[in-house]
Design an enzyme around this catalytic site. Structure first.
Site, PDB file in Angstrom:
ATOM      1  N   HIS A 189       0.920  -1.222  -0.052  1.00 29.00           N
ATOM      2  CA  HIS A 189       0.126   0.187   0.017  1.00 29.00           C
ATOM      3  C   HIS A 189       0.993   1.257  -0.051  1.00 29.00           C
ATOM      4  O   HIS A 189       0.638   2.165  -0.703  1.00 29.00           O
ATOM      5  CB  HIS A 189      -0.891   0.055   1.285  1.00 29.00           C
ATOM      6  CG  HIS A 189      -1.646   1.233   1.538  1.00 29.00           C
ATOM      7  ND1 HIS A 189      -3.068   1.447   1.219  1.00 29.00           N
ATOM      8  CD2 HIS A 189      -1.260   2.411   1.836  1.00 29.00           C
ATOM      9  CE1 HIS A 189      -3.433   2.635   1.431  1.00 29.00           C
ATOM     10  NE2 HIS A 189      -2.481   3.247   1.716  1.00 29.00           N
ATOM     11  N   GLU A 190       1.768   1.327   0.948  1.00 25.43           N
ATOM     12  CA  GLU A 190       2.843   2.292   0.993  1.00 25.43           C
ATOM     13  C   GLU A 190       3.537   2.749  -0.311  1.00 25.43           C
ATOM     14  O   GLU A 190       3.694   3.928  -0.722  1.00 25.43           O
ATOM     15  CB  GLU A 190       3.575   2.462   2.232  1.00 25.43           C
ATOM     16  CG  GLU A 190       2.815   2.399   3.631  1.00 25.43           C
ATOM     17  CD  GLU A 190       1.819   3.332   3.839  1.00 25.43           C
ATOM     18  OE1 GLU A 190       0.842   3.287   4.563  1.00 25.43           O
ATOM     19  OE2 GLU A 190       1.999   4.724   3.306  1.00 25.43           O
TER      20      GLU A 190
ATOM     21  N   HIS B  27       1.714   4.988  -2.561  1.00 24.64           N
ATOM     22  CA  HIS B  27       2.109   6.469  -2.332  1.00 24.64           C
ATOM     23  C   HIS B  27       3.431   6.812  -2.990  1.00 24.64           C
ATOM     24  O   HIS B  27       3.514   7.711  -3.745  1.00 24.64           O
ATOM     25  CB  HIS B  27       1.823   6.664  -0.973  1.00 24.64           C
ATOM     26  CG  HIS B  27       0.677   6.513  -0.386  1.00 24.64           C
ATOM     27  ND1 HIS B  27      -0.717   7.179  -0.683  1.00 24.64           N
ATOM     28  CD2 HIS B  27       0.253   6.006   0.696  1.00 24.64           C
ATOM     29  CE1 HIS B  27      -1.447   6.729  -0.161  1.00 24.64           C
ATOM     30  NE2 HIS B  27      -1.166   5.922   0.932  1.00 24.64           N
TER      31      HIS B  27
ATOM     32  N   HIS C  43      -5.162   7.933  -2.016  1.00 25.18           N
ATOM     33  CA  HIS C  43      -5.994   6.703  -1.413  1.00 25.18           C
ATOM     34  C   HIS C  43      -7.244   6.500  -2.343  1.00 25.18           C
ATOM     35  O   HIS C  43      -7.645   7.536  -3.077  1.00 25.18           O
ATOM     36  CB  HIS C  43      -6.678   7.121  -0.086  1.00 25.18           C
ATOM     37  CG  HIS C  43      -5.659   6.923   1.080  1.00 25.18           C
ATOM     38  ND1 HIS C  43      -5.364   7.416   2.171  1.00 25.18           N
ATOM     39  CD2 HIS C  43      -4.465   5.726   0.890  1.00 25.18           C
ATOM     40  CE1 HIS C  43      -4.531   7.144   2.878  1.00 25.18           C
ATOM     41  NE2 HIS C  43      -3.869   6.031   2.261  1.00 25.18           N
TER      42      HIS C  43
END
Lengths: 365, 84
Positions: free
Chosen positions: A117-118, A121, A127
């Site tokens: 997930h990170e 970014h 998101h």
């Protein structure tokens, strides 16, 4: 997307792991991070090279409380990690809260899922509000061995870095929408007065007294269950639900899966020629459970714990033209059979189909 | 007087909501009394923004489902704002 559409100017990026958590073996951390990088490199032209250089593009570290980036961590739970959009210096870096219970499995927080997930970014994604997306803000466990990057995330990252150079583009699971008229189901069961509709790694939960339908990951309730459940039924008397996938079945009691499951379906009396069960329902008034396999069905006696004699029989002989059964359940004295987007209401007393409707009729669309 | 449990709860809830919206929805808080009403409206707007993002009922109130969502472990990157 992140405002300003930040992205890396080149596709071959470097990453460095600054330190390790004491909660996991170093090799497991390396493996989780490598697997997380591969989630993104397998759907874009991006490549990631590990380096010890100080000026790596993506610097991954475990940090404690205030770690000098103006975004202090908050201790166990709450904020698990954060990352910075592409750019020089801190840009692209991933910070993981050292105080979390990091793991390589379902316990605590799975490092692979959080790092994947990170890294979204770090590559320029923000998101997503698709509850099934990897880039959804809240944590949801998925077995790393079963993880497939959802379509929402593939669309997002390919809009920034383009597709891979391959004839066939990778695709990912889409989050089921309760009112999608094309929605079909893998399995359906009653559970303590509610209805559970299984689809991929999701479960749509419908309580008879509540208007809205709740969408959850199966792993939210039963982390050890696989996705893609193929049949399910409730034994109301024993307060159990049996779930089937391929030639195995699990018993669940509330949130628990008793020790010793999964078991082979042959324990129930299926011949070895049967490789999977398409659907099942149980009639609590008679204690008989019906298993549907291709164009035939078996009847199982819950009290004797064995298949009844004279089975399998042809579905069409006893239930009419309902075709292959994807899912079935019994409630209020009727049996509901699902075949694609069609649902048949069957009256076991008159042994007739009494109505036909859309598969999503239970969701107040 | 000792703060009653419900008032204490209320204070905790308000604190949870303010902190969450500051962290993830760029809520600016100004505690000067003369701008209190405007701050309150600002908080309600941000709360609605959060409820909208998560597909919750947009009530502008910290109802049970909203508080449940705020208590879920999550990523520290804001949901609506550039993160530098």
């Amino acid at each position: 997307f992140t405002p300003g559409n930040p992205k890396w100017k080149r596709n071959n990026l470097t990453y460095r792991i600054v330190n390790y958590t004491r909660k996991m073996r170093q090799t497991d951390v390396d493996e989780a991070i490598e697997k997380a990088l591969n989630v993104w490199s397998s759907v874009t032209p991006l490549t990631f090279q590990k380096t010890e250089d100080k000026d790596a593009d993506i610097v991954i570290s475990f940090a404690y409380r205030d770690h000098q980036d103006n975004s202090p961590f908050d201790g166990p739970n709450g904020q698990l990690a954060h990352a910075f959009q592409p750019g020089e210096g801190i840009g692209g870096d991933v910070h993981l809260d050292e105080e979390e219970a990091w793991s390589k499995d379902a316990r605590g927080y799975n490092l692979f899922i959080v790092v994947a997930h990170e890294l979204g970014h770090s590559l320029g994604l923000s998101h997503s509000n698709d509850p099934g997306a990897l880039m959804y803000p809240t944590y949801a466990y998925t077995d790393p061995n079963e993880f497939i990057l959802p379509q929402d995330d593939i669309d997002g990252i390919q809009a920034i870095y383009g597709q891979i150079n391959a004839a066939v583009q990778p695709t990912g699971p889409k989050t089921p929408q309760a009112c999608d008229p094309n929605l079909t189901f893998d399995a359906i069961t009653t559970l303590r007065g509610e209805l559970m509709f299984f689809k991929g790694r999701y479960m749509l939960r419908k309580h008879p007294e509540r208007a809205e339908t709740e969408l959850n990951f199966i792993s939210l309730f039963w982390p050890k269950l696989p996705s893609g459940i193929q049949a399910a039924y409730e034994n109301v008397e024993k307060d159990e639900v049996l779930l089937f996938k391929e030639d195995k079945y699990w018993v669940i009691r509330g949130y628990d899966i008793p020790h010793g499951y999964p078991k082979p379906i042959y324990r129930l009396g299926f011949p070895k020629t049967v490789k999977r069960v398409n659907a099942a329902y149980s009639d609590e008034t008679t204690g008989k459970t019906y298993f549907f396999v291709a164009d035939r069905y078996w009847r199982y006696d819950e009290n004797k714990k064995s298949m009844d004699q004279g089975y399998p029989r042809k579905i069409v002989h006893d239930f009419g033209k309902i075709g292959r059964v994807d899912a079935a359940f019994q409630t209020d004295g009727y049996v509901y059979f699902f075949h694609g987007t069609t649902q048949f209401q069957f009256d076991p007393r008159s042994k007739r189909i009494v109505s036909q409707r859309k598969s999503i009729s239970w969701f107040n669309c | 007087f000792p703060v009653g449990p419900e008032a204490e709860d209320e204070g905790q809830t308000l604190n949870l909501v303010e902190t969450y919206l500051q962290n993830f929805y760029n809520l600016q808080i100004d505690h000067h009394p003369h701008v209190r009403q405007r701050s309150k409206n600002h908080l309600v707007e941000k709360l609605k923004e959060m409820q909208e993002f998560f597909g919750l009922q947009v009530t502008g109130k910290p109802d049970l489902e909203t508080l449940e969502m705020m208590n879920k472990p999550r990523c520290g990157v804001p949901d609506v704002q550039q993160y530098m």
